[in-house]
Design an enzyme around this catalytic site. Structure first.
Site, short mmCIF file in Angstrom:
data_model
loop_
_atom_site.label_atom_id
_atom_site.label_comp_id
_atom_site.label_asym_id
_atom_site.label_seq_id
_atom_site.Cartn_x
_atom_site.Cartn_y
_atom_site.Cartn_z
N ASN A 215 0.86 -1.19 0.00
CA ASN A 215 0.00 0.00 0.00
C ASN A 215 0.89 1.24 0.00
O ASN A 215 2.12 1.13 0.06
CB ASN A 215 -0.98 -0.02 1.18
CG ASN A 215 -0.26 0.01 2.51
OD1 ASN A 215 0.41 0.98 2.85
ND2 ASN A 215 -0.39 -1.06 3.29
N ASP A 283 -4.38 -5.89 5.34
CA ASP A 283 -5.43 -6.67 5.98
C ASP A 283 -5.35 -8.15 5.57
O ASP A 283 -5.72 -9.03 6.33
CB ASP A 283 -6.81 -6.11 5.61
CG ASP A 283 -7.06 -4.78 6.32
OD1 ASP A 283 -6.65 -4.67 7.50
OD2 ASP A 283 -7.63 -3.85 5.72
N ILE A 312 -2.45 -6.58 14.77
CA ILE A 312 -1.34 -6.39 15.73
C ILE A 312 -1.79 -5.55 16.91
O ILE A 312 -1.57 -5.89 18.08
CB ILE A 312 -0.13 -5.76 15.01
CG1 ILE A 312 0.26 -6.65 13.82
CG2 ILE A 312 1.05 -5.60 15.98
CD1 ILE A 312 1.31 -6.06 12.91
N LYS A 345 -13.77 1.83 16.07
CA LYS A 345 -12.49 1.11 15.97
C LYS A 345 -11.79 1.04 17.33
O LYS A 345 -11.20 0.03 17.70
CB LYS A 345 -11.61 1.83 14.96
CG LYS A 345 -10.81 0.92 14.07
CD LYS A 345 -10.14 1.68 12.96
CE LYS A 345 -10.85 1.44 11.63
NZ LYS A 345 -10.14 2.04 10.50
N LYS A 349 -11.04 -2.60 18.93
CA LYS A 349 -9.67 -3.10 19.07
C LYS A 349 -9.16 -3.06 20.50
O LYS A 349 -8.05 -3.50 20.78
CB LYS A 349 -8.74 -2.28 18.17
CG LYS A 349 -9.14 -2.38 16.70
CD LYS A 349 -7.99 -2.06 15.78
CE LYS A 349 -8.46 -2.16 14.33
NZ LYS A 349 -7.37 -2.55 13.44
N1 CTP Z 1 -3.72 -2.42 12.67
C1 CTP Z 1 -2.87 -3.41 13.13
N2 CTP Z 1 -2.88 -4.63 12.52
C2 CTP Z 1 -3.69 -4.87 11.48
C3 CTP Z 1 -4.55 -3.86 11.00
C4 CTP Z 1 -4.55 -2.64 11.62
O1 CTP Z 1 -2.12 -3.18 14.08
N3 CTP Z 1 -3.67 -6.08 10.92
C5 CTP Z 1 -3.73 -1.11 13.38
C6 CTP Z 1 -3.21 0.04 12.55
O2 CTP Z 1 -1.82 0.19 12.74
C7 CTP Z 1 -4.00 1.20 13.09
C8 CTP Z 1 -5.32 0.60 13.50
O3 CTP Z 1 -5.07 -0.80 13.65
O4 CTP Z 1 -3.43 1.72 14.28
C9 CTP Z 1 -6.44 0.83 12.54
O5 CTP Z 1 -6.05 0.41 11.26
P1 CTP Z 1 -7.09 0.43 10.07
O6 CTP Z 1 -6.42 -0.13 8.86
O7 CTP Z 1 -7.74 1.76 9.97
O8 CTP Z 1 -8.16 -0.58 10.64
P2 CTP Z 1 -8.79 -1.87 10.06
O9 CTP Z 1 -8.75 -2.89 11.13
O10 CTP Z 1 -8.16 -2.23 8.77
O11 CTP Z 1 -10.28 -1.39 9.88
P3 CTP Z 1 -11.14 -1.04 8.56
O12 CTP Z 1 -10.81 -2.08 7.56
O13 CTP Z 1 -12.54 -1.09 9.07
O14 CTP Z 1 -10.76 0.35 8.17
#
Ligand code: CTP
Length: 422
Positions: A215, A283, A312, A345, A349
């Site tokens: 990304n 993701d 994470i 969120k 989380k």
């Molecule tokens: N994050 C993480 N590990 C993942 C995905 C996200 O630690 N596998 C953390 C990111 O570093 C950030 C927070 O979670 O601090 C939110 O990330 P975001 O990508 O916005 O959340 P998603 O879980 O992907 O939610 P969505 O798909 O609904 O936007």
């Protein structure tokens, strides 16, 4: 040589003010952007014009200058400075700084900045030796200010003793050293003794040995936060996906590629006092990455089967007892209903804080150099950080987080044994 820095040079009202002109020249020669600020007293000795001519930019001399105030001049000067140098620092100026007065531009900058401050005192030896001055210097020192000089010698009034401003060349050298050290508030910083973990950048998920799912995350915010935490005295571990940025000075950098490697590196860095997750973790990953480079063939384009990566942030937030950092901070990049989505969120989380930003194209934030943040705490509090460069907002955010961590109490874990040591 260091990269050029933004240096605010506050010139106090003393006969040594004329030697500050030489200091401007030396700092400019080192490649820095010098922003001179003259106190009313300094203008009795030198003119703003001479300071401006040497600095090659405007010299500031009035707190309530209309054009500056429209852009909140003093706050900007203070916030964008990498370093503030006060030369000559008079007894009066140090007294006002020590007691938090902000009745002119110089003291307002000193009160508003979180950059390292170097004082080069110059005054009559009796004034330097006076208990009031000693107490003020001690107060400033305890809050993390740095000092150079004064030196022994003949001072302007003809008396001999300690009170002469350090040589401009020595001040310039000290500035260079402090910048090279990425200068650290160290034992006096608000995060001294605290261990801070930050994730940054994208992750790369292999498709085959040469191709990845990736990304556009630049890692800039995470790196700026790591640097800010370090400058505030923290021991910092930065776990970073592939980015084109250099490791911030004094930060221990662990480079990873995939989300699974990132999770592993994060677990190894524990325990920490604060964990900030800025990484744009993929993701999904490819369930069966090919061992050899995929070739074009008769069977047409490959179909990639994806599986979900571990979360994470959620994993760390769910750790039991002492293993869980005292402050777990996530980032939420949203394009609509920003606060609502970020709050959801935060709860989902299990974080303590979610920092939201609006990355819809009209904001120009994604991939841009500026950002605007909304800090949402699990207890319902919210605070907005107005639009500024990512570096400036990283500093403001880290100050905020440091204050929240301090409110939670507990002993810092810096310097203790960590899983990664073994
Ligand atoms: N994050 C993480 N590990 C993942 C995905 C996200 O630690 N596998 C953390 C990111 O570093 C950030 C927070 O979670 O601090 C939110 O990330 P975001 O990508 O916005 O959340 P998603 O879980 O992907 O939610 P969505 O798909 O609904 O936007």
């Amino acid at each position: 040589m260091n990269s050029p820095a933004n240096i605010v040079l506050i010139i106090g009202g003393g006969i040594a003010a004329y030697r500050a002109l030489e200091l401007i020249r030396l700092l400019v020669k080192q490649g820095h952007a010098v922003h001179p600020v003259l106190t009313r007293g300094a203008r009795e000795f030198i003119t703003p014009l001479s300071a401006a001519a040497l600095a090659g930019r405007k010299a500031h001399d009035d707190l309530f200058s209309l054009t500056d105030e429209v852009e909140m001049g003093h706050i900007r000067l203070a916030r964008e400075a990498d370093m503030v140098v006060v030369a000559p620092a008079t007894a009066n100026l140090m007294a006002r700084a020590a007691h938090g007065l902000a009745d002119d531009l110089a003291t307002a900058v000193l009160l508003a900045t979180d950059a390292p401050v170097l004082f080069a005192p110059a005054m009559n030896p009796h004034m330097w030796a006076h208990a009031a001055t000693c107490a003020n210097v001690e107060l400033l020192r305890r809050r993390g200010a740095h000092f150079i000089g004064p030196e022994q010698g003949e001072v302007a009034c003809g008396e001999h003793g300690e009170g002469r401003m350090a040589e401009p060349q020595d001040i310039a050298t000290r500035v260079q050293e402090m910048l090279a050290m990425g200068h650290v508030a160290g034992a006096d910083g608000p995060l001294a003794g605290q261990r801070v973990l930050i994730t940054a950048g994208p992750t790369h998920e292999p498709i085959d040995p040469v191709r990845v799912l990736a990304n556009r995350s630049s890692g800039r915010m995470g790196y700026a936060l790591a640097q800010a935490a370090r400058k505030m005295g923290a021991e910092v571990v930065l776990v970073s996906g592939p980015v084109a940025l250099a490791a911030p000075e004094g930060v221990s950098l662990v480079r990873v590629e995939t989300a699974q490697e990132m999770l592993q590196a994060v677990m190894q860095a524990l325990p920490v006092d604060m964990a900030v997750f800025t990484a744009a973790v993929a993701d999904w990953r490819v369930r069966f990455p090919a061992a050899q480079k995929l070739k074009k063939g008769a069977e047409g384009p490959p179909v990639l089967e994806l599986e979900e990566n571990p979360d994470i942030l959620a994993t760390v937030a769910a750790l039991p007892g002492e293993q869980r950092p005292r402050l777990v901070v996530g980032f939420a990049a949203e394009t609509q209903a920003v606060e609502e989505h970020a709050r959801a969120k935060l709860a989902r989380k299990g974080a303590d804080v979610m920092v939201a930003n609006d990355v819809s194209p009209r904001t120009g934030i994604l991939g841009g150099t500026e950002t605007e943040l909304l800090i949402l705490a699990a207890d319902g509090q919210a605070q907005r950080l107005e639009r500024a460069s990512k570096e400036v907002n990283a500093r403001r955010l880290m100050q905020h987080l440091a204050a929240m961590l301090a409110e939670r109490g507990g002993e810092g874990s810096a310097g203790h044994e960590h899983a990664s040591d073994g």
